[in-house]
Design an enzyme around this catalytic site. Structure first.
Site, PDB file in Angstrom:
ATOM      1  CG  ASP A   8       3.007 -24.352 -61.506  1.00 28.59           C
ATOM      2  OD1 ASP A   8       2.344 -24.136 -62.531  1.00 28.59           O
ATOM      3  OD2 ASP A   8       2.486 -24.503 -60.380  1.00 28.59           O
ATOM      4  CG  ASP A  46       1.433 -20.991 -58.759  1.00 30.94           C
ATOM      5  OD1 ASP A  46       0.288 -21.464 -58.899  1.00 30.94           O
ATOM      6  OD2 ASP A  46       2.057 -21.033 -57.692  1.00 30.94           O
ATOM      7  CG  HIS A  48      -0.494 -16.972 -56.546  1.00 34.49           C
ATOM      8  ND1 HIS A  48      -1.594 -17.798 -56.481  1.00 34.49           N
ATOM      9  CD2 HIS A  48       0.589 -17.771 -56.333  1.00 34.49           C
ATOM     10  CE1 HIS A  48      -1.195 -19.032 -56.245  1.00 34.49           C
ATOM     11  NE2 HIS A  48       0.119 -19.041 -56.156  1.00 34.49           N
ATOM     12  CG  HIS A  81       4.799 -18.375 -54.545  1.00 35.74           C
ATOM     13  ND1 HIS A  81       4.114 -18.489 -53.348  1.00 35.74           N
ATOM     14  CD2 HIS A  81       4.184 -19.223 -55.410  1.00 35.74           C
ATOM     15  CE1 HIS A  81       3.133 -19.368 -53.480  1.00 35.74           C
ATOM     16  NE2 HIS A  81       3.143 -19.827 -54.730  1.00 35.74           N
ATOM     17  CE  LYS A 106      -0.550 -24.710 -61.193  1.00 37.80           C
ATOM     18  NZ  LYS A 106      -0.192 -24.429 -59.802  1.00 37.80           N
ATOM     19  CB  CYS A 151       1.902 -27.575 -58.499  1.00 40.44           C
ATOM     20  SG  CYS A 151       1.514 -26.142 -57.443  1.00 40.44           S
TER      21      CYS A 151
END
Length: 205
Positions: A8, A46, A48, A81, A106, A151
């Protein structure tokens, strides 16, 4: 066989980003130099959806830093974020990517957070990282990235649980540090669980 895993290192986690990690940008030159030592390099990202339930903004009246129950599990609420396709979700501009073998995204399920690069926080959804490592005969995983107390830590702990030898490269990570000692406590937890905590200078093959 050994793999470098970069967790990340995205714009939203760097200074000026939505969930900035102090001095997060300082690890980029360290990681770039480390990449010269590895033939196999992986990264997590990351990724989202905008309606992710870990975002405080998606819970009216709630603030960043509050803890709620999400599907029966404690969930820290974060600022918005690393939203899919956003600028903040992109990898750091100065991070070298030319030798990467694969990127594992993820945090795609809006109903559960995903700190680890292996599984979501409920251990129900698998990113495919374990199978990919086995497929390529990887036994040792060297972990770097952001953030050490979330993470990175959970990725290291899951690597150990999945049967890999895990190494945390201490100068190639930084912590959110909601509490001042979170970085140190995270390194202790990883070490106690069986990970070897080393400096980048100690990585030599």
């Amino acid at each position: 066989m050994k793999a470098l895993l970069i967790v990340d290192v995205q714009k939203d986690f760097l200074p000026g980003g939505a969930l900035a990690v102090k001095d997060g940008d300082k690890i980029i030159p360290v990681i770039n130099k480390l990449q010269e030592k590895f033939d196999f390099i992986l990264a997590t990202q990351d990724w989202h959806p905008a309606n992710h339930k870990s975002f405080a903004a998606n819970h009216p009246g709630k603030k960043t830093g509050e803890v709620i129950k999400l599907g029966g599990t404690d969930q820290m609420l974060w600022p918005v974020h690393c939203v899919q396709e956003s600028e903040g979700a992109q990898f750091a501009k100065d991070l070298k990517r030319d030798k990467w073998n694969k990127v594992f995204k993820k945090g795609l399920n809006p109903l559960v957070d995903s700190y680890s690069g292996f599984f979501d926080n409920k251990k129900k959804e698998d990113t495919g990282l374990t199978a990919y490592l086995h497929e390529h005969n990887i036994s040792d995983v060297y972990v770097t990235g952001l953030a050490a107390d979330y993470c990175v830590k959970f990725t290291v702990l899951d690597a150990l649980k999945e049967g890999f030898d895990a190494y945390l490269i201490s100068d190639a990570t930084r912590a959110v540090n909601l509490s001042p000692d979170d970085y140190d406590e995270s390194l202790k937890e990883m070490s106690k669980s069986g990970a070897e905590v080393i400096s980048s200078a100690a990585v030599s093959f």
